[in-house]
Design a protein around this motif. Structure first.
Motif, short mmCIF file in Angstrom:
data_model
loop_
_atom_site.label_atom_id
_atom_site.label_comp_id
_atom_site.label_asym_id
_atom_site.label_seq_id
_atom_site.Cartn_x
_atom_site.Cartn_y
_atom_site.Cartn_z
N GLU A 154 11.84 -0.64 -6.65
CA GLU A 154 13.13 -1.37 -6.67
C GLU A 154 12.88 -2.84 -6.34
N ASN A 155 13.81 -3.68 -6.77
CA ASN A 155 13.66 -5.15 -6.59
C ASN A 155 12.23 -5.57 -6.95
N ILE A 156 11.78 -5.10 -8.08
CA ILE A 156 10.34 -5.17 -8.33
C ILE A 156 9.81 -6.60 -8.42
N LEU A 157 10.55 -7.48 -9.11
CA LEU A 157 10.01 -8.83 -9.28
C LEU A 157 10.07 -9.62 -7.99
N LEU A 158 11.16 -9.43 -7.24
CA LEU A 158 11.29 -10.13 -5.95
C LEU A 158 10.18 -9.69 -4.99
N ASN A 162 7.01 -12.03 -3.59
CA ASN A 162 6.74 -12.17 -2.15
C ASN A 162 5.31 -11.78 -1.83
N LYS A 163 4.85 -10.69 -2.46
CA LYS A 163 3.48 -10.23 -2.21
C LYS A 163 2.46 -11.28 -2.68
N LEU A 164 2.73 -11.85 -3.85
CA LEU A 164 1.83 -12.87 -4.41
C LEU A 164 1.67 -14.03 -3.42
N SER A 165 2.80 -14.50 -2.88
CA SER A 165 2.68 -15.66 -1.99
C SER A 165 2.27 -15.26 -0.57
N ASN A 166 2.81 -14.14 -0.05
CA ASN A 166 2.45 -13.77 1.33
C ASN A 166 0.97 -13.45 1.47
N LYS A 167 0.39 -12.85 0.41
CA LYS A 167 -1.03 -12.48 0.51
C LYS A 167 -1.94 -13.55 -0.09
N GLU A 188 -1.58 5.47 -19.77
CA GLU A 188 -0.97 4.19 -20.17
C GLU A 188 -0.22 3.57 -19.00
N ASN A 189 0.06 2.29 -19.14
CA ASN A 189 0.81 1.62 -18.08
C ASN A 189 1.52 0.40 -18.66
N GLN A 190 2.67 0.11 -18.09
CA GLN A 190 3.38 -1.12 -18.45
C GLN A 190 3.37 -1.99 -17.21
N VAL A 191 2.77 -3.16 -17.32
CA VAL A 191 2.62 -4.02 -16.14
C VAL A 191 3.22 -5.40 -16.37
N PHE A 192 3.46 -6.08 -15.28
CA PHE A 192 3.77 -7.51 -15.29
C PHE A 192 2.58 -8.22 -14.66
N LEU A 193 2.23 -9.39 -15.18
CA LEU A 193 1.17 -10.20 -14.57
C LEU A 193 1.83 -11.42 -13.94
N LEU A 194 1.69 -11.54 -12.64
CA LEU A 194 2.33 -12.66 -11.93
C LEU A 194 1.27 -13.62 -11.41
N ARG A 195 1.47 -14.87 -11.70
CA ARG A 195 0.64 -15.94 -11.13
C ARG A 195 1.58 -16.92 -10.43
N PRO A 196 1.04 -17.76 -9.58
CA PRO A 196 1.95 -18.73 -8.93
C PRO A 196 2.71 -19.57 -9.96
N ASP A 197 2.14 -19.73 -11.17
CA ASP A 197 2.81 -20.58 -12.18
C ASP A 197 3.60 -19.79 -13.21
N GLY A 198 3.79 -18.49 -13.05
CA GLY A 198 4.63 -17.77 -14.02
C GLY A 198 4.40 -16.27 -14.07
N ILE A 199 5.28 -15.62 -14.86
CA ILE A 199 5.25 -14.15 -14.96
C ILE A 199 5.17 -13.76 -16.44
#
Ligand code: CTP
Length: 225
Positions: A154-158, A162-167, A188-199
């Motif tokens: 839940e609240n997956i992107l938020l 937070n994990k990206l920046s906190n860690k 199989e998997n459906q993923v999002f790739l998050l970087r500090p500059d975008g998703i």
């Protein structure tokens, strides 16, 4: 004479650490706490690293049958063992990919004899395991790339941001865990790739392909360092 563009196939990294599988936190000689991680994603990440010519692949894994070949294989059980193994290699690593599903809690006490049942409810006190990735994030040097994974319902992107920046991560691979995308144990998997500059939202694909895209992203990040 035909010249090939060797620059594009030269390995950028010399030493990488990939963690994989679940951790297993014992309760007594028979029982343990663990999770549904199969270790497939870590396995494919290691295979992909090998294909890309990376010389030293330190593969630190909890219990799984997905063990890649031609790697420095270190098999561990607990989160603490995994942390100790990573710390042996961390300072020389160019990249660390924490694909392992590290148990967040372990039993406060290890019972050396089998816990016998009786008619009372059993309450087990749990304590937090070390957050390995957060500590790596605190200690990482400017030229090291740190990749984390997140499994969210839940609240997956938020939560993931937070994990990206906190860690203090350079890249986070987010799995949305749902009935249509169980991720754990699937091919199989459906993923999002998050970087500090975008998703980036990726399509559902097999885990070998996900691993290749993660390495493409890491390679791209290295150009920015
Ligand atoms: N991780 C870690 N050490 C832990 C727990 C997790 O290094 N004790 C790493 C995992 O390998 C993964 C990332 O942290 O790369 C995210 O793990 P996850 O369990 O999704 O997030 P947590 O930070 O533990 O938070 P929560 O369980 O509350 O979502």
């Amino acid at each position: 004479m035909l010249f090939t563009a060797t620059a594009s196939i030269q390995p950028v990294f010399n030493k990488v650490i990939i963690t994989s599988g679940p951790t297993l936190e014992p309760i007594d000689p028979i029982r343990f706490i663990s999770n549904r991680s199969s270790g497939k994603t870590g396995f494919h990440l290691a295979n992909e690293a090998r294909k890309r010519g990376i010389a030293q692949i330190v593969f630190i894994t909890g219990p799984t049958c997905f063990l890649p070949s031609e790697v420095n294989l270190i098999q561990v059980e607990t989160a603490r063992d995994m942390q100790a193994a990573i710390n042996e290699h961390f300072t020389q690593a160019d990249v660390v990919i924490m694909a392992a599903a590290v148990c967040d809690y372990s039993s406060a006490e290890y019972f050396p004899n089998k816990l016998k049942k009786n008619n009372d409810p059993l309450t087990l006190k749990m304590v937090k395991t070390p957050d390995i990735l957060a500590e790596l994030g605190r200690n990482k040097k400017k030229n090291q790339i740190l990749v984390g994974f997140a499994a969210e319902t839940e609240n997956i992107l938020l939560n993931a941001k937070n994990k990206l920046s906190n860690k203090n991560l350079d890249l986070l691979v987010l799995n949305e865990i749902s009935l249509s995308n169980p991720a754990f144990g699937s091919e199989e998997n459906q993923v999002f790739l998050l970087r500090p500059d975008g998703i980036k939202k990726m399509n559902k694909m097999d885990k070998a392909r996900v691993a290749a895209l993660v390495w493409d992203e890491i390679r791209d990040l290295s150009g920015q360092l």
